[in-house]
Every structure is written in structure tokens, then in C-alpha cells.
Write a protein that holds these residues in place. Structure first.
Motif, PDB file in Angstrom:
ATOM      1  N   HIS A 136       3.662  15.520   9.524  1.00 60.91           N
ATOM      2  CA  HIS A 136       2.314  14.974   9.393  1.00 60.91           C
ATOM      3  C   HIS A 136       1.472  15.154  10.653  1.00 60.91           C
ATOM      4  O   HIS A 136       0.255  15.337  10.565  1.00 60.91           O
ATOM      5  CB  HIS A 136       2.398  13.486   9.049  1.00 60.91           C
ATOM      6  CG  HIS A 136       3.281  13.177   7.888  1.00 60.91           C
ATOM      7  ND1 HIS A 136       2.961  13.516   6.593  1.00 60.91           N
ATOM      8  CD2 HIS A 136       4.509  12.573   7.829  1.00 60.91           C
ATOM      9  CE1 HIS A 136       3.931  13.129   5.777  1.00 60.91           C
ATOM     10  NE2 HIS A 136       4.878  12.551   6.502  1.00 60.91           N
ATOM     11  N   LEU A 137       2.103  15.055  11.825  1.00 63.08           N
ATOM     12  CA  LEU A 137       1.379  15.148  13.093  1.00 63.08           C
ATOM     13  C   LEU A 137       2.143  16.058  14.040  1.00 63.08           C
ATOM     14  O   LEU A 137       3.380  16.108  14.003  1.00 63.08           O
ATOM     15  CB  LEU A 137       1.235  13.762  13.742  1.00 63.08           C
ATOM     16  CG  LEU A 137       0.441  12.699  12.973  1.00 63.08           C
ATOM     17  CD1 LEU A 137       0.615  11.341  13.652  1.00 63.08           C
ATOM     18  CD2 LEU A 137      -1.028  13.058  12.900  1.00 63.08           C
ATOM     19  N   ASP A 138       1.426  16.759  14.900  1.00 62.97           N
ATOM     20  CA  ASP A 138       2.065  17.571  15.944  1.00 62.97           C
ATOM     21  C   ASP A 138       2.500  16.623  17.056  1.00 62.97           C
ATOM     22  O   ASP A 138       1.715  16.283  17.949  1.00 62.97           O
ATOM     23  CB  ASP A 138       1.083  18.617  16.464  1.00 62.97           C
ATOM     24  CG  ASP A 138       1.754  19.590  17.429  1.00 62.97           C
ATOM     25  OD1 ASP A 138       2.973  19.453  17.639  1.00 62.97           O
ATOM     26  OD2 ASP A 138       1.062  20.467  17.971  1.00 62.97           O
ATOM     27  N   VAL A 139       3.730  16.166  16.966  1.00 56.93           N
ATOM     28  CA  VAL A 139       4.214  15.099  17.843  1.00 56.93           C
ATOM     29  C   VAL A 139       4.005  15.404  19.325  1.00 56.93           C
ATOM     30  O   VAL A 139       3.494  14.560  20.079  1.00 56.93           O
ATOM     31  CB  VAL A 139       5.696  14.787  17.538  1.00 56.93           C
ATOM     32  CG1 VAL A 139       6.259  13.786  18.541  1.00 56.93           C
ATOM     33  CG2 VAL A 139       5.841  14.248  16.119  1.00 56.93           C
ATOM     34  N   PRO A 140       4.373  16.585  19.835  1.00 60.37           N
ATOM     35  CA  PRO A 140       4.226  16.822  21.287  1.00 60.37           C
ATOM     36  C   PRO A 140       2.783  16.779  21.782  1.00 60.37           C
ATOM     37  O   PRO A 140       2.539  16.421  22.937  1.00 60.37           O
ATOM     38  CB  PRO A 140       4.818  18.231  21.463  1.00 60.37           C
ATOM     39  CG  PRO A 140       5.706  18.428  20.297  1.00 60.37           C
ATOM     40  CD  PRO A 140       5.039  17.714  19.167  1.00 60.37           C
ATOM     41  N   THR A 141       1.811  17.133  20.938  1.00 56.41           N
ATOM     42  CA  THR A 141       0.420  17.179  21.394  1.00 56.41           C
ATOM     43  C   THR A 141      -0.388  15.960  20.971  1.00 56.41           C
ATOM     44  O   THR A 141      -1.357  15.606  21.641  1.00 56.41           O
ATOM     45  CB  THR A 141      -0.274  18.447  20.856  1.00 56.41           C
ATOM     46  OG1 THR A 141      -0.260  18.417  19.415  1.00 56.41           O
ATOM     47  CG2 THR A 141       0.434  19.695  21.353  1.00 56.41           C
ATOM     48  N   PHE A 142      -0.045  15.314  19.875  1.00 57.62           N
ATOM     49  CA  PHE A 142      -0.829  14.179  19.392  1.00 57.62           C
ATOM     50  C   PHE A 142      -0.585  12.933  20.225  1.00 57.62           C
ATOM     51  O   PHE A 142      -1.503  12.143  20.461  1.00 57.62           O
ATOM     52  CB  PHE A 142      -0.508  13.897  17.926  1.00 57.62           C
ATOM     53  CG  PHE A 142      -1.378  12.842  17.294  1.00 57.62           C
ATOM     54  CD1 PHE A 142      -2.609  13.170  16.757  1.00 57.62           C
ATOM     55  CD2 PHE A 142      -0.977  11.516  17.250  1.00 57.62           C
ATOM     56  CE1 PHE A 142      -3.431  12.203  16.190  1.00 57.62           C
ATOM     57  CE2 PHE A 142      -1.787  10.542  16.679  1.00 57.62           C
ATOM     58  CZ  PHE A 142      -3.019  10.893  16.150  1.00 57.62           C
ATOM     59  N   PHE A 143       0.662  12.736  20.670  1.00 63.23           N
ATOM     60  CA  PHE A 143       1.017  11.517  21.400  1.00 63.23           C
ATOM     61  C   PHE A 143       1.061  11.786  22.900  1.00 63.23           C
ATOM     62  O   PHE A 143       1.497  12.850  23.345  1.00 63.23           O
ATOM     63  CB  PHE A 143       2.369  10.989  20.940  1.00 63.23           C
ATOM     64  CG  PHE A 143       2.391  10.519  19.513  1.00 63.23           C
ATOM     65  CD1 PHE A 143       1.906   9.273  19.172  1.00 63.23           C
ATOM     66  CD2 PHE A 143       2.877  11.342  18.505  1.00 63.23           C
ATOM     67  CE1 PHE A 143       1.926   8.834  17.854  1.00 63.23           C
ATOM     68  CE2 PHE A 143       2.895  10.917  17.181  1.00 63.23           C
ATOM     69  CZ  PHE A 143       2.411   9.662  16.862  1.00 63.23           C
ATOM     70  N   ALA A 144       0.620  10.789  23.663  1.00 66.97           N
ATOM     71  CA  ALA A 144       0.722  10.883  25.123  1.00 66.97           C
ATOM     72  C   ALA A 144       2.168  10.715  25.568  1.00 66.97           C
ATOM     73  O   ALA A 144       2.613  11.353  26.534  1.00 66.97           O
ATOM     74  CB  ALA A 144      -0.155   9.822  25.774  1.00 66.97           C
ATOM     75  N   ALA A 145       2.905   9.859  24.890  1.00 69.18           N
ATOM     76  CA  ALA A 145       4.317   9.632  25.200  1.00 69.18           C
ATOM     77  C   ALA A 145       5.005   9.077  23.959  1.00 69.18           C
ATOM     78  O   ALA A 145       4.397   8.349  23.174  1.00 69.18           O
ATOM     79  CB  ALA A 145       4.470   8.668  26.367  1.00 69.18           C
ATOM     80  N   VAL A 146       6.267   9.446  23.799  1.00 67.52           N
ATOM     81  CA  VAL A 146       7.065   8.968  22.676  1.00 67.52           C
ATOM     82  C   VAL A 146       8.367   8.402  23.228  1.00 67.52           C
ATOM     83  O   VAL A 146       9.055   9.070  24.022  1.00 67.52           O
ATOM     84  CB  VAL A 146       7.364  10.089  21.660  1.00 67.52           C
ATOM     85  CG1 VAL A 146       8.199   9.542  20.506  1.00 67.52           C
ATOM     86  CG2 VAL A 146       6.080  10.717  21.148  1.00 67.52           C
TER      87      VAL A 146
END
Length: 840
Positions: A136-146
Motif C-alpha cells: 500500500h505504501l513505499d515504506v522506506p520513503t513514506f515513513f521517516a522512521a519505522v
């Protein structure tokens, strides 16, 4: 004896050493056959899972406490965890889809312009959720930190290997969720200036500038935490003031436990029967998984509900599980009061108490305004006040992204009587007639019945009134309207056409969770998630609900009588003459004595398929007995009862003019849909045109719409006096049983008095009736209305009325041979009641 065992061990050692090359060659050959190797892996994985879950004794050799218990359970099966949980842990993908859809919506609103969101997956285990979110989302680019937080070292090791393989910078933290703090791992606090702006915007006066998460998720971990109260409390601190939390987990609960809780976002399918509650609680307790309802109750108590869903994993015996999407439930008092006043004012057309300025002051004076009487307070406002005084979250509707749907008590009998289904999938009233009779403009405040929602959508497209209040006692009719609104706000025209033009969309479930959900209330989302098959099955969406009985019946009769091809030709006719010729062939069968005796004259058909209540049927019978209609065809031979004759005459006078004077393929989309189950590109409602989609897909296209779920009288009694300009109540008055116009308890009298209270001077009521002069006309006259029948159906022609040349608004009755404006022809009369005086 000991020497003997040493000899045996030595022999076994040499045997294994000699067999090892053979086993290596065997497994190498097995891997070359992918299907066989996959089967082998599945068997091994299942055996490992079965042994760890049901046979292996829990060991505490590595210590005591929750971490030791988790390791005892997961260490052996950590490497096969993902392979064995895909079918057991249902709902994870749906929860992630709902979270992602909400994040996309907030991103479109500009929430993440200053900084990207931070995501914490609590009890994330092997990291499956984080990788699955990438759909659903491009995790590495959408979030600042996971961050992945879990207490099991074995599962954390698997997660680290997963993210090394993916090349993602996900921080895996093996720590107790109660003690986890983002400050310990991010290092630096956020920009104080941006944080201050956010706190001012949302009224957080005493909040500190500590780092918080924009997204928190829990997937089947809350049920494995013994001290869940402290964990949930810690999540409240961890979550940002505007953050969202998504949870999916097992549960068992009786509906009795949630009675009276108006903040849970709907209880559709929540009840688990006694046997299932006892069995699943005992079954999962063996693995230290707690299914008691208190876990979910506390989660709903500490967070406001945006969406909630109750489902079953039927593949493994019907295991109950839930999905929860929530937010902070307690903002500042000022922010909450502003929200309540805004919703209350839009519900009741009352003045809104607004701040004197929009500056950055945290405490703002209010403009002096006259006190609002309690009778002008909405039920939503009253319920919210009760909850706040009890330190409970607000009803779920207050936490939605849009405030169109107004809170209602879903478990009341007057709402549950509809058995979780709508009666009308489309509207039977012609909106062109409404527009021409009423001349709706942008200064009007309109109240109308929801029905299928088609007509009010056309009002929004063509007239854009100041406000529209859609009212329906049936919650499911409003669920349908919400779906149509969400489709325009979230989908491209092609998808909207598939849903409501063709009545079929194979990807409806995916659209519902990933695009439509942010624009719907929790109750509406529950309803459509449970009824996904209405759009994905081989049958049309319009073949469901009460009106679907009529469409399915037409299909069945066409097959039974061999008229399927003739009806198709009727709907494809290019000229009226061609259509009339085909109608003359099929009419003797459709209006035959046997068909009428078997179906049309029965109470089941009139109510279930045609939506004709008993009181309305009596109006038809009364007209037939008092004023026999000239020009109507004689009833079928042998049909002697009064009811049968009256209904037969009424149907003849409805269908004959439609077939004679309207071209179904281009003009009459109401009957085209009934006969074929779908619209065509040439013949459809105005709201399904590309131009309408352009208008209705604008961000504020529905800002002037409010959706109420209650009786008409209950809603309009709470309006500020003299605020409505138009009330379009369709045939709702026909549903009331006859009663004296002076009876104060008569439902008709109560409704007419409420209309008089809410309408402005010269305000108008538009209604339709199955009777030529229904009994309740006198009720309007006795309560200060000037009544005028603006259209009446004459046997052999369609209902219509035109503006008389040179007379402006003076409407006259007019008998037409062309039925362009009266395409439905379903009602005997149309009335406009104008308020001319106030009546106490």
C-alpha cells in the motif's frame, strides 16, 4: 550394560555418516521438483507448528517472566512462523489497508508536509506487517522512521534478517512495550517550532514536546500481553495527538457486554455465542493467549473509534477476530466544544458558537450569542455531552474524517427492524419533476428522504442548495448513500460507473478498504464489508435489497415465460413505435390473470418487491371504489375481489403509459434498470454522467450534506424554527394509517406540525401519493398549509405538469401524450403544500 549401549551408539553413528551423502542427494533431487519440495516444506512447517503449539511443554529454563514464556513458545517455531500464520492470523492485511488508506488521506490533506510520519509496530514479531504494508505504501520513503518492538529475541532475529534482505532501515527493538520510548532510539526531538504549531492547532495546552509516533499498530499481540492495561496506557502516551492506531486480534464477547456503549463504532456481527465463547477461550488459554473481552473494551475506552470490524476465520472453525482503527479520544476542551457546536449547528440549523478570532491563543473568548433551547439540540450533541460527563470517548461519528453522517442509536428496535438491509437500491421518484416544480436554488435549505440517494445527488449536481438534510429511518439506506458519496470522493469515473452504472465491480473489497474507507462512517464500512458480494458476485448490485426482489422477479418471469429476448428487444428499441409493437406482444403475458393472481395481488409482492405498505394499499383500494377510473382495461376474467381489481387497475395505469409514451432505451432509466439490472451509457441518472463526477469529486462537494437516521418528525422537531425552505418527503405520508386531523398523537399530525415548525413562511412541502386525494391533505390544511395538487394521473397517460405560458410559478395540471417529465408514473398524484400561517 553400559558397554553395550556404547556399541549401539557407535553403530548408529557410522550408519548416519554413511547415509548422509545419500540423504543429501535425495534432498537435492527433491528440490528440483518444486511442487514436491513445497509440499515437503509445508508438512515440516505444520509439524513444527503443531509440536510447538500443542505438544511441547512450556519451559522456563531460561528464566521467569513474560519474555521467558514467549521464548519457550516461539523459539522452536520462529523460522516457520510466517509460513504457518498466514491462514491462522486473518485480518492483518485488511488492518494494514485501513491504516494505509487513512495515512494517504491525511497526506492529501497536507498533514505530513512538515515531516514524514513515524511508525511503531508493537509486538511486530518477524516483521511481516511492515513488509506487507509495502503493498500500500513505499515504506522506506513514506515513513521517516519505522520501529518494530517485540519481547521475543527469536522473532526479532527473524525480523532483522528480513529487513537485511529487503535493505530497509527498520529498527528492531527487543524490549517490553511498557518501557519503550521513542526518545531512547531517535536521539533528537522534533523541531520545537513545528511541534508548537501542531499543539496550538489541536489545542494541546499541557502537552510536552516529546517525540511521538504518528502510527501505532498491533497484530495479534494484545491478546498475548498479561499486563495489557499498562501497555494500552503506554500507547496513549506514545501516539501523537493526531496519530492513528490499528489493531487486529482474537476476541470473544457477548453483545450484552457492549449494550449502552455508543462509542464502539457499531456492533454488527460482534456477538459470539456462548458455546464459541467457552470453547475458544479455553482453547487459546492453553497457549497463554487471553481472549477476554476486557482487552478490547479497554482499547476502545482509551481511544476514539474510527473504524471497527468483527469477522470470523471460518477456514479454522470460525475463530472470531476484530479490526480496530482509532485515534486519541480526548483532545482539549476547546477543540471538543468547537466540534460539538459545529456538528450540532449543522444538524439543527441553529446558530453556531464560534471563536472570536482564529489566532494562536490557546484560550479564546466566544462571541456572545443567544442561548440555544434544548429542543434545538441534536441527539448527537446530547449523547456527546453524556459521554464527556462520564469520561467516555465520543460516539464514533465524531472521529470520522467527514461529519456528514450524524450519530444514531443503532440498536433501537426502530432501526433493527430492517434486518440489516435496505429497501431501495435506487430512487423511484423523478428528480426532473422535483426540480421543475420547486425551482431549487443555492439559497434553499432542503430536507428530503434518503431512499436510494439518487435524487439528492442530482440536486447537488444541478442546483447546489445551501444545505441538504437527508433523512431515513432505515440505517442501511444511509449506508448506501455514504457508499455513493465515498465513491465520488475517492474513485475515478470508470470505477464509479462500474459500481452504480453496471452494478458490478470485481475489485470492490480492495476499493472499499484502500480507497473508500476514509470517507465512510464505521457503521457504513461494517455493512459494506459484510456485503462485498453484492458487487463481486455474478448478479447485479441492484438485484439486492427490497427493490432487488422486483428485478429478480422480472428476470425469473422472463425466463419462465420465454420473454427474455423480447424484453431485451423492448429495452433496445430505437423508436417508440418499435417499442409499442413489442409491448403489444408481451403485455398479455405480463398482465395476465394467472400472473396477477399468483404474485401481484399478494401482500408479499406489494411489500417486499414493490415497497407498498398496507396503509398505501388502502389508498389505492379507496380510490378504486370511490372513483372508478375511466379508460382502464377490464380486470382479468374471474378476478372479483376489490383488492385484486384495484391493484390490477393501478398497475395497468402505471405500465401502459410508460411503454406507450417513454423510450426506455434513452429516456426512462427507472424501468430500464428494473428490466435489465443495470443502466446504459445512453440512459442513466444525471449523477452518473462524467460531468456530474467532475462536480461531485471536488473536495467540498458534500460539505453541505447531513445524513440523519431517524423518523422525519424526530429530526425536524429539533430544527431551529423557520429554517427549512423545502421538504421533499416522497410518499412517506402514505405510510401512516388514517387518523383524525385533530388527534395530537397521530403520527401524521405530529409530522405535519413538525414540518410547520421547521419551515420558513412560504416554505413548501413536496409529496407524492398513491391516492388521488389522500386523507392527510386535510391535516395540512388544518395546520396552516395551502394545498395544491400539481399533478394527477389520468388513465392512459403519464403524470406531468408544466408551467403555464406567461404565468411564472403558477402550476397547472396537464395531461400529456409525451411522458418525458413523468418517467416513473408510479404515483396517482403530486402535491405542493405551502406554509401560509403559523399554527400553535
Amino acid at each position: 550394560m553400559i558397554e553395550h549401549w556404547f556399541d549401539v551408539a557407535d553403530v548408529l553413528g557410522r550408519l548416519i555418516k554413511e547415509l548422509t551423502p545419500c540423504l543429501d542427494r535425495f534432498f537435492l533431487a527433491l528440490k528440483q521438483h518444486k511442487a514436491v519440495w513445497l509440499l515437503y516444506e509445508n508438512v515440516i512447517n505444520f509439524c513444527t507448528f503443531f509440536y510447538s503449539s500443542f505438544m511441547k511443554p512450556h519451559s522456563q529454563n531460561e528464566g521467569s517472566g513474560q519474555q521467558a514464556a514467549l521464548e519457550s513458545f516461539y523459539k522452536v517455531q520462529a523460522n516457520v512462523y510466517d509460513a504457518t500464520r498466514k491462514r491462522l492470523l486473518c485480518g492483518r492485511e485488511d488492518m494494514l489497508a485501513l491504516v494505509a488508506a487513512q495515512l494517504k488521506f491525511e497526506a492529501q490533506q497536507g498533514r505530513f508536509e512538515l515531516s514524514k510520519p513515524v511508525w511503531v509496530d508493537v509486538g511486530g514479531g518477524t516483521g511481516y506487517n511492515i513488509e506487507a504494508m509495502h503493498v500500500h505504501l513505499d515504506v522506506p520513503t513514506f515513513f521517516a522512521a519505522v520501529f518494530l518492538v517485540d519481547l521475543s529475541p527469536s522473532l526479532c532475529d527473524v525480523a532483522r534478517k528480513r529487513f537485511d534482505r529487503l535493505g530497509w532501515d527498520v529498527k528492531v527493538i527487543c524490549e517490553d512495550a511498557r518501557t519503550f520510548r521513542l526518545e531512547d532510539h531517535l536521539g533528537s526531538p522534533p523541531d520545537p517550532r513545528s511541534a508548537t504549531r501542531q499543539l496550538v492547532r489541536y489545542g494541546q495546552q499541557d502537552a510536552n514536546l516529546s517525540i511521538s509516533a504518528d502510527v501505532v499498530t498491533m497484530s495479534y499481540s494484545l491478546s498475548m500481553i498479561p499486563d495489557y492495561y499498562n501497555v494500552v496506557d503506554s500507547l496513549v502516551t506514545l501516539l501523537a495527538p493526531t496519530g492513528i492506531i490499528g489493531v487486529v486480534d482474537f476476541y470473544v464477547q457477548s453483545i450484552v457486554e457492549t449494550n449502552g456503549r455508543n462509542y464502539v463504532g457499531g456492533s454488527f456481527n460482534r456477538h459470539v455465542n456462548w458455546l464459541s465463547r467457552v470453547f475458544w477461550r479455553a482453547w487459546f488459554d492453553c497457549d497463554r493467549v487471553g481472549l477476554e473481552g476486557a482487552r478490547r473494551d479497554y482499547l476502545e475506552y482509551r481511544f476514539g473509534t474510527k473504524k471497527t470490524l468483527d469477522e470470523r476465520n471460518y477456514l479454522l472453525g470460525g475463530i472470531p477476530y476484530y479490526i480496530f482503527l482509532g485515534c486519541h479520544c480526548q483532545g482539549s476542551f476547546k477543540r471538543t466544544q468547537e466540534l460539538l457546536n459545529m456538528v450540532d449547528a449543522s444538524c439543527t440549523e441553529s446558530p453556531q458558537l464560534i471563536p472570536a478570532s482564529k489566532g494562536h491563543d490557546l484560550v479564546l473568548p466566544l462571541l456572545p450569542q443567544p442561548a440555544i433551547p434544548m429542543e434545538c439540540r441534536s441527539k448527537a450533541y446530547e449523547s456527546a455531552v453524556v459521554n464527556l460527563s462520564s469520561n467516555l470517548p465520543l460516539p464514533s461519528t465524531f472521529y470520522q474524517n467527514h461529519q456528514a453522517r450524524i450519530y444514531y442509536e443503532e440498536n433501537l428496535k426502530k432501526h433493527t427492524q430492517f434486518n440489516h438491509d435496505y429497501l431501495y437500491a435506487f430512487a423511484w421518484e423523478d428528480p426532473k419533476v422535483d426540480q421543475r416544480l420547486l425551482q431549487i436554488n443555492d439559497n434553499d435549505t432542503i430536507l428530503c428522504l434518503t431512499s436510494g440517494g439518487d435524487n439528492l445527488l442530482e440536486y447537488l449536481v444541478t442546483a447546489r442548495p445551501r444545505r441538504i438534510h437527508a433523512v431515513d429511518l432505515n440505517p442501511n439506506q444511509n449506508h448506501l448513500l455514504e457508499l455513493k458519496i465515498a465513491a465520488f470522493q475517492a474513485l475515478h469515473y470508470a470505477d464509479v460507473w462500474k459500481l452504480f452504472g453496471e452494478g458490478h465491480h470485481p475489485d470492490f473489497q480492495d476499493l472499499l478498504t484502500t480507497k473508500l474507507s476514509p470517507h465512510m462512517s464505521s457503521q457504513a464500512f461494517q455493512f459494506w464489508f459484510k456485503n462485498v458480494s453484492r458487487f463481486t458476485s455474478s448478479t447485479s448490485f441492484y438485484e439486492h435489497g427490497g427493490s432487488g426482489y422486483a428485478i429478480r422477479l422480472v428476470r425469473w418471469l422472463a425466463w419462465l415465460t420465454g420473454l427474455k429476448q423480447e424484453i431485451q428487444r423492448l429495452c433496445n428499441s430505437k423508436t417508440r413505435n418499435e417499442q409499442r409493437e413489442i409491448w403489444s406482444k408481451i403485455r398479455p403475458i405480463i398482465l395476465s390473470r394467472s400472473l396477477h393472481w399468483a404474485l401481484v395481488g399478494t401482500e408479499w409482492f406489494l411489500w417486499k418487491a414493490a415497497g407498498v405498505p398496507p396503509a398505501q394499499r388502502q389508498l389505492i383500494i379507496q380510490d378504486a371504489s370511490e372513483q372508478p377510473q375511466k379508460g382502464s382495461s377490464p380486470p382479468p376474467e374471474g378476478l372479483s375481489d376489490t383488492t385484486g381489481e384495484a391493484m390490477w387497475d393501478y398497475i395497468v395505469n402505471t405500465l401502459d403509459p410508460v411503454a406507450q409514451h417513454t423510450l426506455l432505451s434513452e429516456e426512462n432509466y427507472h424501468y430500464l434498470l428494473t428490466l435489465t439490472g443495470q443502466y446504459t451509457r445512453r440512459c442513466h441518472p444525471v449523477y452518473l454522467s462524467p460531468k456530474a463526477h467532475t462536480k461531485l469529486s471536488q473536495p467540498n462537494a458534500f460539505s453541505n450534506l447531513r445524513i440523519h437516521t431517524d423518523e422525519l418528525s424526530e429530526i425536524i422537531q429539533r430544527y431551529k424554527p423557520a429554517t427549512l425552505t423545502i421538504a421533499i418527503i416522497m410518499d412517506s405520508m402514505d405510510w401512516f394509517p388514517p387518523s383524525p386531523s385533530t388527534s395530537p398523537t397521530s403520527p401524521a399530525v405530529v409530522q405535519v406540525r413538525a414540518l410547520s415548525h421547521a419551515l420558513q413562511p412560504r416554505g413548501r412541502v413536496l409529496l407524492r401519493s398513491a391516492g388521488l386525494k389522500p386523507w392527510y391533505v386535510a391535516v395540512f390544511e388544518d395546520h396552516g398549509f395551502a394545498v395544491k395538487r400539481v399533478a394527477a394521473r389520468v388513465p392512459g397517460s403519464c403524470v406531468d405538469s408544466r408551467l403555464a405560458p406567461g404565468k411564472g410559478e403558477n402550476l397547472v395540471e396537464h395531461e400529456l401524450t409525451d411522458c418525458t417529465f413523468g418517467r416513473v408514473n408510479m404515483y396517482a398524484s403530486t402535491w405542493i403544500m405551502t406554509k401560509v400561517e403559523e399554527v400553535s
